[in-house]
Design an enzyme around this catalytic site. Structure first.
Site, PDB file in Angstrom:
ATOM      1  N   CYS A  11       0.841  -1.198   0.000  1.00  0.00           N
ATOM      2  CA  CYS A  11       0.000   0.000   0.000  1.00  0.00           C
ATOM      3  C   CYS A  11       0.879   1.252   0.000  1.00  0.00           C
ATOM      4  O   CYS A  11       1.730   1.424   0.881  1.00  0.00           O
ATOM      5  CB  CYS A  11      -0.903  -0.011   1.236  1.00  0.00           C
ATOM      6  SG  CYS A  11      -1.810   1.513   1.506  1.00  0.00           S
ATOM      7  N   SER A  12       0.670   2.132  -0.958  1.00  0.00           N
ATOM      8  CA  SER A  12       1.508   3.329  -1.067  1.00  0.00           C
ATOM      9  C   SER A  12       1.342   4.245   0.153  1.00  0.00           C
ATOM     10  O   SER A  12       2.329   4.803   0.646  1.00  0.00           O
ATOM     11  CB  SER A  12       1.205   4.096  -2.352  1.00  0.00           C
ATOM     12  OG  SER A  12      -0.125   4.576  -2.355  1.00  0.00           O
TER      13      SER A  12
END
Length: 116
Positions: A11-12
Site C-alpha cells: 500500500c503506497s
C-alpha cells in the site's frame, strides 16, 4: 519516541506513512497485519483509541466485505471485529499507535498528531 504501525508494504499510503515516521526519528515496531492480524482484543483496543466504530475502519470495496454480507446493519460490533480478524484485508491502513493514541495514515501526515 516509539510507535507501532500496522503496515501493508503493498500500500503506497502505508509505505509513505512508514517513511514519514522514520524521517521523524520514531522507533518503530512494524506489524505486517496481513501476515499477523491483530486479535479481537487488540482490534477492539485500536477502535477505542481511534474513537470509531468497526465499519469506519473497514475497507468496504474489498471482495470479502461484500462476500460476507458485512453491510448487514444487524451485525454487532463483535461480529464486525471478528470479520476483520478473519479477513485482515478489510482493515483500513496504515494504523499507527503511539502515546496511548491511534491514527490512520490517510493522509500520512495525520499520524503526526499522536506523536506529540
Amino acid at each position: 519516541m516509539y510507535a507501532t504501525i500496522y503496515h501493508n508494504p503493498r500500500c503506497s499510503k502505508s509505505r509513505q506513512t512508514l517513511q514519514l515516521l522514520k524521517d521523524q526519528g520514531v522507533e518503530l515496531k512494524v506489524i505486517e497485519y496481513l501476515k499477523t492480524p491483530p486479535s479481537v482484543e487488540e482490534l477492539d483496543d485500536i477502535l477505542q483509541k481511534l474513537a470509531i466504530e468497526p465499519r469506519q475502519l473497514m475497507r468496504k470495496k474489498e471482495t470479502e466485505y461484500l462476500a460476507n454480507n458485512l453491510e448487514d446493519k444487524s451485525l454487532d460490533k463483535l461480529a464486525l471485529i471478528k470479520a476483520m480478524v478473519d479477513y485482515p484485508i478489510l482493515i483500513e491502513r496504515p494504523i499507527v499507535i503511539a502515546n496511548g493514541k491511534a491514527a490512520i495514515g490517510r493522509p500520512p501526515e495525520a499520524v503526526l498528531t499522536i506523536l506529540k
